[in-house]
Enzyme design. Structure first.
Site, PDB file in Angstrom:
ATOM      1  CG  HIS A   1      -0.422   0.140   2.521  1.00 18.55           C
ATOM      2  ND1 HIS A   1      -0.112  -0.935   3.320  1.00 18.55           N
ATOM      3  CD2 HIS A   1      -0.098   1.228   3.229  1.00 18.55           C
ATOM      4  CE1 HIS A   1       0.365  -0.492   4.473  1.00 18.55           C
ATOM      5  NE2 HIS A   1       0.383   0.803   4.437  1.00 18.55           N
TER       6      HIS A   1
ATOM      7  CG  ASP B   1       0.255  -4.168   2.604  1.00 17.70           C
ATOM      8  OD1 ASP B   1      -0.404  -3.342   3.282  1.00 17.70           O
ATOM      9  OD2 ASP B   1       0.855  -3.880   1.557  1.00 17.70           O
TER      10      ASP B   1
ATOM     11  CB  SER C   1       2.835   0.961   6.456  1.00 22.30           C
ATOM     12  OG  SER C   1       1.690   1.102   7.212  1.00 22.30           O
TER      13      SER C   1
END
Lengths: 456, 110
Positions: free
Chosen positions: A262, A298, A371
């Site tokens: 992402h 992810d 992240s």
């Protein structure tokens, strides 16, 4: 600011001194702290930040909130009137002050303050909290030691050398965009004491002589090297910018960075990778792999156009030990405005499917922007995983930075090894074909004990 | 806390204190309080957060925004400012004990 002062009461097991009258000698500030504060918390993000008691908009008027914000970087030097206590009361250890910049990021810190101030000192006086130095911008420091309203002004000390005063608490609680950030804002003590020395020297002689009583700023009162350099593994954490989106990443080989899908979703996209340690370097790279949206992992992999020089490559973990001390190094909260933040905690859970770790949970404070960043074992420095997400309660909208999820490095290591050796992406492609139990875990659902039985 | 923390904890607790600020003759006007660090015991010098005296600034909190200002003299605050400091003794002493329950604080079961 705290609540009504409670009546003088018993300390934890020992009687408290009765409150002693004091006079205000000086109000002190550190202009560099205020400048960094304006840079990091001002500008277009200013309206997102709330500090300490101002978190509850309905309780504090706008004027009061403005006053609190203006006073946030100010401290008061008081002279306490002599009491009748026995002479030994008047003695006590002199505090040693750590020089500015002497404490490296990631170093353990001990905060000592009194939640709710003078409201209930017999219970809360000098409550301790532990954390690490998460980030610093000049004299503006951040720690993940959790502090409460009323601890403003409390001291923050190093573990080694024992009890050196590093900073004072400026704002115990921070909210950004109504998310509790879980970091405490500190002002370094050394520049405040320098300002006090300079100011006292300019006042009337009776007060000027007090400057000699201020604790010295010492390299180390014990002749020890103040602190070894911070943990080397923080250097592997990089900032990844893909168009308008940015996040964190970790260098796993001289020309290979792992981040989250992402953050860098499209294969062949060009991304900018910023390294801040040992020196600030910007390198272009290209996304060579990103998992499908349907994959629970992810992950994206960036191949760099140049080698990362002088960045120590992390050693991948082979085993995980629940309860061990861990650290997250990510660009959350401040992003490009300053280097990565270090937050500490423990490995709170290792979720396995068929005896294989597929998810790691930690108690570190993880914020938006972290992240893709690395999760390390604090003591061994081995790379445990890649931070993927923290937790939001959709019913209340509350975000829990201290519950977060990482992809174990053991899931990625075989594919990374294969790609580094042969350039073959086959191992990564396997991440798009995980089994249903793994998908169920990452959807935060309970793995089904057995297939649901038909009722027909 | 591990051994590495023992002497840090003692050092921290020995210099920790609480500071309260109130208006003379107007205790009902409320008060402000925070934590502080004892820099010297004789004579007593304490460094605490300036937020508790900001409400007493004669020129208002705008005085705190002067660019580059590193200090303001003590008389920047009005004369009705009353400050008190409280700390745990470094040795047992016959200080006052209070048995009264404390208003306003409760410990609800989680």
């Amino acid at each position: 600011a705290g609540l009504e002062p409670g009546p003088p009461a018993r300390s934890r097991g020992r009687p408290l001194q009765s409150p002693r009258p004091a006079e205000l000698l000086l109000l002190l500030s550190c202009p560099a702290f205020r400048a960094h504060f304006a840079r990091l918390f001002g500008g277009e993000t200013a309206d997102q930040w709330r500090f300490a008691n101002a978190a509850r908009d309905d309780e504090v008027s706008e004027d009061e909130e403005e006053d609190q914000l203006r006073a946030l970087g100010w401290f008061a030097l008081l002279r306490v009137q002599p009491g009748q206590e026995a002479a030994e009361e008047e003695r006590g250890p002199a505090v040693a002050v750590a020089p500015l910049g002497a404490v490296p990021k990631g170093a353990p810190l001990l905060a000592c303050g009194s939640p709710f101030g003078a409201f209930c000192p017999d219970i809360f006086l000098n409550t301790l909290s532990r954390g690490v130095l998460s980030n610093s911008a000049g004299p503006l420091l951040l720690t993940d030691a959790r502090c409460l309203p009323g601890t403003e002004g409390g001291g923050v000390f190093t573990a080694r050398p024992a009890g050196a005063l590093v900073a004072l608490v400026a704002a115990p609680l921070c909210w950004k965009a109504r998310e509790w950030v879980g970091l405490t804002l500190l002002c370094a003590a050394a520049p405040l004491l320098r300002a006090a020395r300079a100011a006292l020297g300019g006042l009337c002689p009776g007060i000027a002589s007090l400057a000699t009583l201020l604790p010295p700023e010492v390299g180390t009162p014990w002749g020890l090297p103040l602190l070894d350099l911070g943990p080397p593994w923080t250097a592997a954490s990089v900032l990844v910018e893909c168009g308008t989106v940015w996040g964190s990443g970790v260098a796993v080989a001289p020309r290979l960075v792992v981040t989250c899908r992402h953050v860098a979703p499209r294969e062949a996209a060009r991304v900018l990778v910023r390294i801040v340690t040992p020196k600030s370097v910007t390198i272009w790279g290209q996304v060579v792999f990103a998992t499908q949206e349907t994959s629970p992992y992810d992950i994206a992999v960036v191949s760099l156009e140049e080698d990362l020089d002088d960045v120590p490559m992390p050693v991948p973990a082979e085993h995980f030990h629940e309860g061990e001390a861990v650290s997250v190094v990510g660009f959350g909260v401040f992003g490009q405005a300053c280097g990565p933040s270090v937050t500490s905690g423990i490995l709170s859970a290792v979720v396995q499917v068929d005896d294989t770790p597929v998810m790691l949970q930690t108690t570190c404070a993880v914020h938006g922007g972290s992240s893709g960043g690395p999760l390390f074992s604090t003591h061994s420095g081995v790379l445990l995983g890649i931070v993927a997400s923290n937790t939001r309660d959709n019913n209340t909208g509350a975000t829990y930075p201290h519950l977060n999820f990482s992809i174990p490095i053991t899931v990625l290591q075989p594919a990374l090894q294969q790609y580094c050796e042969t350039g073959d992406l086959g191992g990564f492609r396997q991440l798009d074909h995980t089994t249903e139990p793994v998908r169920v875990v990452w959807r935060l659902q309970r793995p089904l004990a057995e297939a649901p039985r038909s009722k027909l | 806390m591990g051994r590495q923390w023992g002497s840090s904890m003692r050092a921290a607790e020995q210099v920790g204190c609480v500071v309260s600020a109130s208006r003379a003759d107007q205790p009902e006007a409320g008060s402000w309080s925070c934590s502080g660090v004892i820099l010297s015991r004789s004579p007593g010098l304490v460094l605490c957060h300036g937020g508790i005296v900001a409400p007493f600034l004669r020129a208002g909190s705008g005085a705190l925004t002067t660019a580059g200002a590193a200090f303001l003299p003590g008389d920047s605050c009005s004369d009705d400012l009353r400050l008190h400091v409280q700390w745990a003794p470094t040795a047992a002493s016959p200080a006052g004990r209070s048995e009264r329950a404390l208003p306003g604080l409760c410990t609800p079961h989680c």
